[in-house]
Design a protein around this motif. Structure first.
Motif, PDB file in Angstrom:
ATOM      1  N   MET A   1       0.701  -1.168   0.085  1.00  0.00           N
ATOM      2  CA  MET A   1       0.387  -0.484  -0.099  1.00  0.00           C
ATOM      3  C   MET A   1       0.449   0.827   0.189  1.00  0.00           C
ATOM      4  SD  MET A   1      -2.908   0.335   2.176  1.00  0.00           S
ATOM      5  CE  MET A   1      -1.939   1.102   3.504  1.00  0.00           C
ATOM      6  N   MET A   2       0.756   2.406  -0.611  1.00  0.00           N
ATOM      7  CA  MET A   2       1.431   3.075  -0.405  1.00  0.00           C
ATOM      8  C   MET A   2       1.057   4.379   0.357  1.00  0.00           C
ATOM      9  SD  MET A   2       0.614   5.601  -4.263  1.00  0.00           S
ATOM     10  CE  MET A   2      -0.368   7.491  -3.294  1.00  0.00           C
ATOM     11  N   THR A   3       1.978   4.676   1.024  1.00  0.00           N
ATOM     12  CA  THR A   3       2.016   5.786   2.695  1.00  0.00           C
ATOM     13  C   THR A   3       2.475   6.942   1.662  1.00  0.00           C
ATOM     14  OG1 THR A   3       4.821   5.716   2.410  1.00  0.00           O
ATOM     15  CG2 THR A   3       2.388   3.233   3.619  1.00  0.00           C
ATOM     16  N   ASN A   4       1.793   7.659   2.719  1.00  0.00           N
ATOM     17  CA  ASN A   4       2.009   9.145   2.530  1.00  0.00           C
ATOM     18  C   ASN A   4       1.939  10.004   3.613  1.00  0.00           C
ATOM     19  OD1 ASN A   4      -0.571  10.018   2.752  1.00  0.00           O
ATOM     20  ND2 ASN A   4      -1.267   9.723   1.075  1.00  0.00           N
ATOM     21  N   ASN A   5       2.752  11.639   3.378  1.00  0.00           N
ATOM     22  CA  ASN A   5       2.551  11.766   5.251  1.00  0.00           C
ATOM     23  C   ASN A   5       1.411  12.919   5.075  1.00  0.00           C
ATOM     24  OD1 ASN A   5       2.980  13.961   3.126  1.00  0.00           O
ATOM     25  ND2 ASN A   5       4.685  14.762   3.399  1.00  0.00           N
ATOM     26  N   ARG A   6      -0.021  12.688   4.605  1.00  0.00           N
ATOM     27  CA  ARG A   6      -0.863  13.341   5.021  1.00  0.00           C
ATOM     28  C   ARG A   6      -1.676  12.418   5.854  1.00  0.00           C
ATOM     29  NH1 ARG A   6      -2.538  16.563   0.254  1.00  0.00           N
ATOM     30  NH2 ARG A   6      -1.391  16.187  -1.466  1.00  0.00           N
ATOM     31  N   ILE A   7      -2.966  13.292   7.102  1.00  0.00           N
ATOM     32  CA  ILE A   7      -3.812  12.436   7.948  1.00  0.00           C
ATOM     33  C   ILE A   7      -4.237  12.418   6.968  1.00  0.00           C
ATOM     34  CG2 ILE A   7      -5.302  13.559  10.117  1.00  0.00           C
ATOM     35  CD1 ILE A   7      -2.646  13.185  10.817  1.00  0.00           C
ATOM     36  N   ARG A   8      -5.201  11.151   7.422  1.00  0.00           N
ATOM     37  CA  ARG A   8      -6.436  10.351   6.261  1.00  0.00           C
ATOM     38  C   ARG A   8      -7.429  10.095   6.912  1.00  0.00           C
ATOM     39  NH1 ARG A   8      -5.836   5.403   1.594  1.00  0.00           N
ATOM     40  NH2 ARG A   8      -4.971   7.150   0.421  1.00  0.00           N
ATOM     41  N   ILE A   9      -8.576  11.268   6.714  1.00  0.00           N
ATOM     42  CA  ILE A   9      -9.757  10.942   7.787  1.00  0.00           C
ATOM     43  C   ILE A   9     -10.836  10.051   7.038  1.00  0.00           C
ATOM     44  CG2 ILE A   9     -10.026  13.682   7.307  1.00  0.00           C
ATOM     45  CD1 ILE A   9     -10.989  14.101  10.410  1.00  0.00           C
ATOM     46  N   ALA A  10     -11.615   9.446   7.598  1.00  0.00           N
ATOM     47  CA  ALA A  10     -13.046   8.274   7.295  1.00  0.00           C
ATOM     48  C   ALA A  10     -13.596   9.110   7.268  1.00  0.00           C
ATOM     49  CB  ALA A  10     -12.956   7.301   7.318  1.00  0.00           C
ATOM     50  N   MET A  11     -14.753   9.319   6.842  1.00  0.00           N
ATOM     51  CA  MET A  11     -16.210  10.418   7.117  1.00  0.00           C
ATOM     52  C   MET A  11     -16.985   9.708   6.625  1.00  0.00           C
ATOM     53  SD  MET A  11     -14.885  14.300   7.041  1.00  0.00           S
ATOM     54  CE  MET A  11     -16.454  14.668   6.009  1.00  0.00           C
ATOM     55  N   GLN A  12     -18.183  10.346   6.811  1.00  0.00           N
ATOM     56  CA  GLN A  12     -19.565   9.457   5.891  1.00  0.00           C
ATOM     57  C   GLN A  12     -20.119  10.507   4.672  1.00  0.00           C
ATOM     58  OE1 GLN A  12     -23.643   9.833   7.603  1.00  0.00           O
ATOM     59  NE2 GLN A  12     -24.121   8.067   6.822  1.00  0.00           N
ATOM     60  N   LYS A  13     -19.767   9.843   3.335  1.00  0.00           N
ATOM     61  CA  LYS A  13     -20.262  10.215   1.995  1.00  0.00           C
ATOM     62  C   LYS A  13     -21.280  10.983   2.196  1.00  0.00           C
ATOM     63  CE  LYS A  13     -19.637   8.977  -2.741  1.00  0.00           C
ATOM     64  NZ  LYS A  13     -20.405   9.636  -3.240  1.00  0.00           N
ATOM     65  N   SER A  14     -22.080  10.088   2.233  1.00  0.00           N
ATOM     66  CA  SER A  14     -23.857  10.693   2.505  1.00  0.00           C
ATOM     67  C   SER A  14     -24.746  10.419   3.043  1.00  0.00           C
ATOM     68  CB  SER A  14     -24.140  11.319   1.019  1.00  0.00           C
ATOM     69  OG  SER A  14     -24.504  10.240   0.762  1.00  0.00           O
ATOM     70  N   GLY A  15     -25.572  11.049   3.821  1.00  0.00           N
ATOM     71  CA  GLY A  15     -26.190  10.745   4.821  1.00  0.00           C
ATOM     72  C   GLY A  15     -26.487  11.545   6.734  1.00  0.00           C
ATOM     73  N   ARG A  16     -26.651  11.145   7.455  1.00  0.00           N
ATOM     74  CA  ARG A  16     -26.890  12.417   8.439  1.00  0.00           C
ATOM     75  C   ARG A  16     -25.787  13.006   8.763  1.00  0.00           C
ATOM     76  NH1 ARG A  16     -32.147  11.236  10.575  1.00  0.00           N
ATOM     77  NH2 ARG A  16     -33.145   9.043   9.317  1.00  0.00           N
ATOM     78  N   LEU A  17     -24.601  12.994   8.961  1.00  0.00           N
ATOM     79  CA  LEU A  17     -23.303  12.913   9.570  1.00  0.00           C
ATOM     80  C   LEU A  17     -22.329  13.614   8.420  1.00  0.00           C
ATOM     81  CD1 LEU A  17     -22.534  10.144  11.839  1.00  0.00           C
ATOM     82  CD2 LEU A  17     -23.690  12.013  12.691  1.00  0.00           C
ATOM     83  N   SER A  18     -22.868  12.946   7.373  1.00  0.00           N
ATOM     84  CA  SER A  18     -21.845  14.144   6.492  1.00  0.00           C
ATOM     85  C   SER A  18     -21.949  15.873   6.160  1.00  0.00           C
ATOM     86  CB  SER A  18     -22.431  13.519   4.937  1.00  0.00           C
ATOM     87  OG  SER A  18     -23.200  13.649   4.497  1.00  0.00           O
ATOM     88  N   GLN A  19     -22.443  16.008   6.778  1.00  0.00           N
ATOM     89  CA  GLN A  19     -23.291  17.615   6.250  1.00  0.00           C
ATOM     90  C   GLN A  19     -22.144  18.082   7.257  1.00  0.00           C
ATOM     91  OE1 GLN A  19     -26.172  19.452   5.823  1.00  0.00           O
ATOM     92  NE2 GLN A  19     -25.769  19.071   3.296  1.00  0.00           N
ATOM     93  N   GLU A  20     -22.752  17.650   8.486  1.00  0.00           N
ATOM     94  CA  GLU A  20     -22.010  17.926  10.017  1.00  0.00           C
ATOM     95  C   GLU A  20     -20.284  18.242   9.714  1.00  0.00           C
ATOM     96  OE1 GLU A  20     -25.621  19.186  12.718  1.00  0.00           O
ATOM     97  OE2 GLU A  20     -25.837  17.333  11.889  1.00  0.00           O
ATOM     98  N   SER A  21     -20.423  16.697   9.202  1.00  0.00           N
ATOM     99  CA  SER A  21     -18.612  16.389   9.826  1.00  0.00           C
ATOM    100  C   SER A  21     -17.638  17.396   8.861  1.00  0.00           C
ATOM    101  CB  SER A  21     -18.395  14.969   9.066  1.00  0.00           C
ATOM    102  OG  SER A  21     -19.053  14.276   9.776  1.00  0.00           O
ATOM    103  N   GLN A  22     -18.565  17.466   7.210  1.00  0.00           N
ATOM    104  CA  GLN A  22     -18.104  18.888   6.424  1.00  0.00           C
ATOM    105  C   GLN A  22     -17.621  20.081   7.248  1.00  0.00           C
ATOM    106  OE1 GLN A  22     -19.014  18.391   3.014  1.00  0.00           O
ATOM    107  NE2 GLN A  22     -19.049  16.433   2.629  1.00  0.00           N
ATOM    108  N   ALA A  23     -18.899  20.523   7.859  1.00  0.00           N
ATOM    109  CA  ALA A  23     -19.036  21.635   8.272  1.00  0.00           C
ATOM    110  C   ALA A  23     -17.991  21.269   9.603  1.00  0.00           C
ATOM    111  CB  ALA A  23     -20.639  22.424   9.147  1.00  0.00           C
ATOM    112  N   LEU A  24     -17.645  20.603  10.249  1.00  0.00           N
ATOM    113  CA  LEU A  24     -17.171  21.004  11.144  1.00  0.00           C
ATOM    114  C   LEU A  24     -15.516  21.196  10.498  1.00  0.00           C
ATOM    115  CD1 LEU A  24     -16.680  20.856  14.462  1.00  0.00           C
ATOM    116  CD2 LEU A  24     -15.725  18.156  13.895  1.00  0.00           C
TER     117      LEU A  24
END
Ligand code: PRT
Ligand code: ZN
Length: 225
Positions: A1-24
């Motif tokens: 697997m490729m490694t990189n120096n970015r933080i990778r964060i998983a979020m809901q693509k579409s659903g009840r948490l996605s808008q507020e996760s993006q807004a945060l």
């Protein structure tokens, strides 16, 4: 697997948490180019990328160390944790912060006309749910036996369809229960969304960025209080 120096964060693509996760993230000063079709979105102003997936996949991605961080409902997080531990797996992650959105409760509900005194009334009843492990834990604590009816959707119609006596499902306003002739009799779990980090340590630079992000989240939460 490729490694990189970015933080990778998983979020809901579409659903009840996605808008507020993006807004945060936005409130924390993270500038992101959102493209609805893309699985990965990149921050413009810091080494951070967002993996946009179904919420059910987020705990596993964090437990397995595939991503560094995840934003997820505690209900889904604990259900997956219980599923893995009951399968004999070791699960570890860090809960960094409880967030201010996605609030709901996991409740047992019955047809409105069904008499109910206590949870003992459900001894040996069949209960429809998408959260079999949280339900099992609760019923074990109460010392009540039950039969499972596992449904990943349309749980609220199970009693009227003759599939189960009761349901155990997420509730926020209560309107769905009401519309289906059901009444809430026990709250078994209260949930909010939360930010989690994988257990495997991050390198110093990445951890410093996570710490900075966390400080900003605390600031945003305080400002909203
Ligand atoms: O596609 P993906 O798998 O990513 O999404 P999903 O359909 O599995 O999840 P989604 O977007 O519906 O919910 C994501 C998370 O939001 C949940 O895991 C909870 O942490 C949180 N959340 C908060 C809720 C609710 N409130 C909620 N009310 N999730 C679901 N509901 C449903 C509930 O299942 C029921 O059908 O809404 C209905 C009840 O709502 P009321 O207002 O009528 O009581
Ligand atoms: Zn889901």
């Amino acid at each position: 697997m490729m490694t990189n120096n970015r933080i990778r964060i998983a979020m809901q693509k579409s659903g009840r948490l996605s808008q507020e996760s993006q807004a945060l993230l936005k409130q924390c000063g993270v500038k992101i180019n959102w493209n609805e079709q893309r699985l990965i979105a990149y921050a413009e102003n810091m080494p951070l990328e967002i993996l946009r997936v179904r919420d059910d996949d987020i705990p596993g991605l964090v437990f397995d160390g595939v991503v560094d961080l995840g934003i997820i409902g505690e209900n889904v997080l604990e259900e997956e944790e219980l599923a893995r531990t009951s399968a004999g797996e070791q699960v570890s992650y860090k809960k960094l912060r409880r967030l201010d959105f996605g609030g709901c409760r996991l409740s047992i509900a019955l047809p409105r006309e069904m008499p109910y005194q206590s949870i003992q009334d459900l001894n040996n009843a069949r209960i429809a749910t998408s959260y079999p492990n949280l339900l099992k834990r609760y019923m074990q604590q109460q010392g009540v036996k039950f039969k499972n009816c596992l449904l990943t959707g349309s749980v609220e119609v199970a009693p009227s369809a003759g599939l189960a006596t009761a349901i155990c499902d997420l509730v926020s306003s209560g309107a769905t229960l009401e519309a289906n002739g059901l009444r809430e009799v026990e709250v078994i779990y209260r949930s909010k969304s939360c930010l989690i980090q994988r257990a495997l340590p991050l390198d110093e630079e990445k951890q410093a960025l996570v710490d900075r992000l966390l400080t900003r989240i605390q600031g945003v939460q305080q400002a909203n209080e």
